[in-house]
Motif scaffolding. Sequence first.
Motif, PDB file in Angstrom:
ATOM      1  N   ILE A  30       0.824  -1.213   0.000  1.00 65.23           N
ATOM      2  CA  ILE A  30       0.000   0.000   0.000  1.00 65.23           C
ATOM      3  C   ILE A  30       0.856   1.260   0.000  1.00 65.23           C
ATOM      4  CG2 ILE A  30      -1.931  -1.130   1.153  1.00 65.23           C
ATOM      5  CD1 ILE A  30      -1.098   0.262   3.734  1.00 65.23           C
ATOM      6  N   LYS A  31       2.103   1.173   0.443  1.00 68.41           N
ATOM      7  CA  LYS A  31       2.970   2.356   0.425  1.00 68.41           C
ATOM      8  C   LYS A  31       3.605   2.500  -0.957  1.00 68.41           C
ATOM      9  CE  LYS A  31       4.032   2.331   5.377  1.00 68.41           C
ATOM     10  NZ  LYS A  31       3.595   3.690   5.697  1.00 68.41           N
ATOM     11  N   LYS A  32       4.571   1.667  -1.247  1.00 66.12           N
ATOM     12  CA  LYS A  32       5.190   1.663  -2.569  1.00 66.12           C
ATOM     13  C   LYS A  32       6.015   0.395  -2.682  1.00 66.12           C
ATOM     14  CE  LYS A  32       8.032   4.300  -5.781  1.00 66.12           C
ATOM     15  NZ  LYS A  32       8.809   5.525  -6.015  1.00 66.12           N
ATOM     16  N   ARG A  33       5.877  -0.304  -3.792  1.00 66.78           N
ATOM     17  CA  ARG A  33       6.565  -1.576  -3.950  1.00 66.78           C
ATOM     18  C   ARG A  33       7.960  -1.340  -4.521  1.00 66.78           C
ATOM     19  NH1 ARG A  33       3.305  -6.129  -6.986  1.00 66.78           N
ATOM     20  NH2 ARG A  33       1.982  -5.808  -5.172  1.00 66.78           N
ATOM     21  N   TYR A  34       8.945  -1.201  -3.625  1.00 71.74           N
ATOM     22  CA  TYR A  34      10.329  -1.069  -4.065  1.00 71.74           C
ATOM     23  C   TYR A  34      10.869  -2.452  -4.432  1.00 71.74           C
ATOM     24  CZ  TYR A  34      10.500   3.691  -2.214  1.00 71.74           C
ATOM     25  OH  TYR A  34      10.274   5.017  -1.980  1.00 71.74           O
ATOM     26  N   ASP A  35      11.970  -2.464  -5.189  1.00 74.08           N
ATOM     27  CA  ASP A  35      12.632  -3.730  -5.503  1.00 74.08           C
ATOM     28  C   ASP A  35      13.060  -4.403  -4.205  1.00 74.08           C
ATOM     29  OD1 ASP A  35      12.331  -3.276  -8.179  1.00 74.08           O
ATOM     30  OD2 ASP A  35      14.347  -2.474  -8.484  1.00 74.08           O
ATOM     31  N   GLY A  36      12.765  -5.689  -4.087  1.00 73.14           N
ATOM     32  CA  GLY A  36      13.208  -6.455  -2.930  1.00 73.14           C
ATOM     33  C   GLY A  36      12.205  -6.567  -1.804  1.00 73.14           C
ATOM     34  N   THR A  37      11.154  -5.715  -1.789  1.00 72.76           N
ATOM     35  CA  THR A  37      10.221  -5.753  -0.655  1.00 72.76           C
ATOM     36  C   THR A  37       9.413  -7.048  -0.614  1.00 72.76           C
ATOM     37  OG1 THR A  37       8.630  -4.500  -1.989  1.00 72.76           O
ATOM     38  CG2 THR A  37       9.987  -3.256  -0.447  1.00 72.76           C
ATOM     39  N   ILE A  38       9.080  -7.594  -1.772  1.00 72.58           N
ATOM     40  CA  ILE A  38       8.337  -8.866  -1.790  1.00 72.58           C
ATOM     41  C   ILE A  38       9.207  -9.977  -1.211  1.00 72.58           C
ATOM     42  CG2 ILE A  38       7.317 -10.621  -3.285  1.00 72.58           C
ATOM     43  CD1 ILE A  38       6.376  -8.439  -5.120  1.00 72.58           C
ATOM     44  N   GLN A  39      10.479 -10.021  -1.608  1.00 78.74           N
ATOM     45  CA  GLN A  39      11.379 -11.054  -1.077  1.00 78.74           C
ATOM     46  C   GLN A  39      11.577 -10.901   0.427  1.00 78.74           C
ATOM     47  OE1 GLN A  39      11.999  -9.238  -3.775  1.00 78.74           O
ATOM     48  NE2 GLN A  39      12.414 -10.628  -5.477  1.00 78.74           N
ATOM     49  N   LEU A  40      11.656  -9.642   0.907  1.00 76.01           N
ATOM     50  CA  LEU A  40      11.815  -9.414   2.345  1.00 76.01           C
ATOM     51  C   LEU A  40      10.604  -9.944   3.112  1.00 76.01           C
ATOM     52  CD1 LEU A  40      13.308  -5.788   2.372  1.00 76.01           C
ATOM     53  CD2 LEU A  40      14.487  -7.914   2.908  1.00 76.01           C
ATOM     54  N   GLY A  41       9.405  -9.615   2.629  1.00 74.80           N
ATOM     55  CA  GLY A  41       8.200 -10.105   3.293  1.00 74.80           C
ATOM     56  C   GLY A  41       8.091 -11.617   3.226  1.00 74.80           C
ATOM     57  N   MET A  42       8.430 -12.187   2.062  1.00 75.87           N
ATOM     58  CA  MET A  42       8.338 -13.639   1.904  1.00 75.87           C
ATOM     59  C   MET A  42       9.361 -14.368   2.771  1.00 75.87           C
ATOM     60  SD  MET A  42       5.816 -14.447   0.089  1.00 75.87           S
ATOM     61  CE  MET A  42       6.244 -16.192  -0.013  1.00 75.87           C
ATOM     62  N   SER A  43      10.495 -13.715   3.075  1.00 74.50           N
ATOM     63  CA  SER A  43      11.494 -14.375   3.928  1.00 74.50           C
ATOM     64  C   SER A  43      10.916 -14.654   5.315  1.00 74.50           C
ATOM     65  CB  SER A  43      12.755 -13.514   4.039  1.00 74.50           C
ATOM     66  OG  SER A  43      12.525 -12.343   4.809  1.00 74.50           O
ATOM     67  N   PHE A  44      10.106 -13.721   5.856  1.00 75.24           N
ATOM     68  CA  PHE A  44       9.433 -13.958   7.137  1.00 75.24           C
ATOM     69  C   PHE A  44       8.533 -15.186   7.038  1.00 75.24           C
ATOM     70  CE2 PHE A  44      10.291  -9.389   7.536  1.00 75.24           C
ATOM     71  CZ  PHE A  44      10.753  -9.306   8.830  1.00 75.24           C
ATOM     72  N   VAL A  45       7.722 -15.206   5.978  1.00 72.99           N
ATOM     73  CA  VAL A  45       6.741 -16.282   5.812  1.00 72.99           C
ATOM     74  C   VAL A  45       7.439 -17.627   5.655  1.00 72.99           C
ATOM     75  CG1 VAL A  45       4.887 -17.153   4.331  1.00 72.99           C
ATOM     76  CG2 VAL A  45       5.056 -14.700   4.798  1.00 72.99           C
ATOM     77  N   VAL A  46       8.480 -17.677   4.817  1.00 71.55           N
ATOM     78  CA  VAL A  46       9.170 -18.945   4.540  1.00 71.55           C
ATOM     79  C   VAL A  46       9.875 -19.467   5.792  1.00 71.55           C
ATOM     80  CG1 VAL A  46      11.046 -20.001   3.215  1.00 71.55           C
ATOM     81  CG2 VAL A  46       9.423 -18.476   2.084  1.00 71.55           C
ATOM     82  N   ILE A  47      10.570 -18.592   6.528  1.00 68.56           N
ATOM     83  CA  ILE A  47      11.258 -19.037   7.749  1.00 68.56           C
ATOM     84  C   ILE A  47      10.247 -19.504   8.793  1.00 68.56           C
ATOM     85  CG2 ILE A  47      12.686 -18.262   9.691  1.00 68.56           C
ATOM     86  CD1 ILE A  47      14.196 -16.478   7.722  1.00 68.56           C
ATOM     87  N   SER A  48       9.097 -18.819   8.883  1.00 69.30           N
ATOM     88  CA  SER A  48       8.075 -19.248   9.849  1.00 69.30           C
ATOM     89  C   SER A  48       7.518 -20.622   9.479  1.00 69.30           C
ATOM     90  CB  SER A  48       6.954 -18.213   9.929  1.00 69.30           C
ATOM     91  OG  SER A  48       6.240 -18.138   8.705  1.00 69.30           O
ATOM     92  N   ILE A  49       7.369 -20.893   8.183  1.00 70.90           N
ATOM     93  CA  ILE A  49       6.911 -22.227   7.748  1.00 70.90           C
ATOM     94  C   ILE A  49       7.949 -23.283   8.121  1.00 70.90           C
ATOM     95  CG2 ILE A  49       6.435 -23.644   5.708  1.00 70.90           C
ATOM     96  CD1 ILE A  49       5.162 -21.147   4.445  1.00 70.90           C
ATOM     97  N   ALA A  50       9.229 -22.934   7.995  1.00 69.33           N
ATOM     98  CA  ALA A  50      10.295 -23.865   8.391  1.00 69.33           C
ATOM     99  C   ALA A  50      10.198 -24.195   9.879  1.00 69.33           C
ATOM    100  CB  ALA A  50      11.654 -23.261   8.064  1.00 69.33           C
ATOM    101  N   LEU A  51       9.880 -23.189  10.702  1.00 66.08           N
ATOM    102  CA  LEU A  51       9.728 -23.434  12.143  1.00 66.08           C
ATOM    103  C   LEU A  51       8.581 -24.394  12.419  1.00 66.08           C
ATOM    104  CD1 LEU A  51      10.259 -19.816  13.553  1.00 66.08           C
ATOM    105  CD2 LEU A  51      11.918 -21.683  13.444  1.00 66.08           C
ATOM    106  N   MET A  52       7.504 -24.265  11.662  1.00 65.70           N
ATOM    107  CA  MET A  52       6.386 -25.189  11.835  1.00 65.70           C
ATOM    108  C   MET A  52       6.805 -26.612  11.464  1.00 65.70           C
ATOM    109  SD  MET A  52       2.598 -25.120  10.091  1.00 65.70           S
ATOM    110  CE  MET A  52       3.273 -25.536   8.486  1.00 65.70           C
ATOM    111  N   LEU A  53       7.612 -26.738  10.402  1.00 71.57           N
ATOM    112  CA  LEU A  53       8.091 -28.068  10.009  1.00 71.57           C
ATOM    113  C   LEU A  53       8.998 -28.653  11.086  1.00 71.57           C
ATOM    114  CD1 LEU A  53       8.905 -27.426   6.225  1.00 71.57           C
ATOM    115  CD2 LEU A  53       6.914 -28.596   7.187  1.00 71.57           C
ATOM    116  N   PHE A  54       9.853 -27.812  11.692  1.00 69.43           N
ATOM    117  CA  PHE A  54      10.703 -28.290  12.790  1.00 69.43           C
ATOM    118  C   PHE A  54       9.859 -28.780  13.971  1.00 69.43           C
ATOM    119  CE2 PHE A  54      14.274 -25.612  11.027  1.00 69.43           C
ATOM    120  CZ  PHE A  54      15.169 -26.668  10.862  1.00 69.43           C
ATOM    121  N   SER A  55       8.746 -28.076  14.229  1.00 67.93           N
ATOM    122  CA  SER A  55       7.902 -28.452  15.377  1.00 67.93           C
ATOM    123  C   SER A  55       7.208 -29.795  15.180  1.00 67.93           C
ATOM    124  CB  SER A  55       6.853 -27.362  15.631  1.00 67.93           C
ATOM    125  OG  SER A  55       5.868 -27.363  14.605  1.00 67.93           O
TER     126      SER A  55
END
Length: 473
Positions: A30-55
């Motif tokens: 909603i602010k402005k989609r700079y280069d890299g912002t999608i990857q930054l947000g997805m890194s949170f999501v992907v690492i959190s999914i990894a934690l669920m797999l570890f659990s």
Amino acid sequence: MVSLDLRTLLLLSFIEGFLLGIMFLYFSHIKKRYDGTIQLGMSFVVISIALMLFSSQNFTTPFISIVLANSVTAAGVALLTFGIKNFIGLRTVPGYYAALIAAVFIVVYHTTFISPQYLKIRLAFICALHFALFYHLFHVLFFYNDITSIKSTGRVAALIYLSISLFFLFRAVVFILHDGPLSFNMMSAKEGIEKDLYVLTLIFINLYFVGSYTIFLLMLNLRLEDSLRESEDILRKNISKLEKSDAAKAKFISIISHDLRNPVDGMASLLSAMGGERDIPPEIAADLKLLKKTSHGVAALLENLLEWAKAQTRNIECNPSRVTVSEIVLEVMKILELRARQKNIFIKNHIVSDIGFRADRRMFSTILRNLVNNAIKFTNAGGEIIIAAAVEKDTAAVIVKDNGVGMKSEVVDGIFNFDRYNHISKGTAGETGTGLGLLICREFAELNGGAMRITSSPGNGTEVKLTMPLWQD
């Protein structure tokens, strides 16, 4: 610390990271989609999914809870690195990160299923990999971030990643130097240094989640503010260029109008004198009458052009004083009386009291003269024009209303745009015009702190309401 339930901590960390990732993706969108912002947000999501797999260890197969979990973690950190480098404008090589993830998958799979005796190598390799990636992030943000607006904030993030990288280095050393056997997975870890290291790992992961989320949003806002400042500078420069261009055009029109006015006025005077001669043949007299009418029209056009050009360049003196509406109305009626009589149009003055307002007398006279002249032009023979005035709060309202042909709503809406020149109509007696009169009226009204509103419909005439500030004694 040893009494903490690792599975619960993993699930809570999964929820935290997943929600922060979704929120960051939303805010960056909603602010402005700079280069890299999608990857930054997805890194949170992907690492959190990894934690669920570890659990899910001890509930699912080692392929899911160990091999896939470690590979997804590596993918999340790779996305983080890829996103940050793109965000600060550095070149990235996607193939490098893909090869890194593939290497993690192969090593973890081999040491889990084919050579489980190399468990220490698996643990040390994973820790060394994360040390290298987070240290690389520290190095990039601290030394290669050239975006001035986020340099300080980026260095704070760099220090967070440095602390995380040093922790993974410490963890790798501890695993290598550990004398006793190590547990096959996290959920089987025994009480003591091994389990404490896993708890510390989760603490640092939460530090990564919260710290990165806060700093990324701050950097996003700082870059947005920087972009807005740049846009404002560009806008100011463009406005300045447009103002200079408009001033140059208006000055050109002013010069042309001024230079042509004297010859045209002289021609009109000469034609008037010639029209008074008695020995002129009738056909020549008719031509002279037509020429005289045309010359007066051209003179009026030049006068309007000159007034409009002065208003555009603000090269016109506005000297507000107390103006009495009734006085100006009588003057205008006297000037236009002959023209109204020629079309058999009645001008009715409904002003019953002296209303004083603040305006430049000459400008207001020009406004009223143009409005009444326009009403005469578009009113049929036998019609009427009403001039009225009233006090409305802190303003004086002057109304010029006719029962002429009226205008369509789209013509009224675009009446102050130059595009409407395509829609200029002839008067009820074939009168021609330029349409500049109403433009001048609006310009003069605004210069005096007033406003003008037009209400009209086909067949029902036109009403022009002019409001001016009242004179304050």
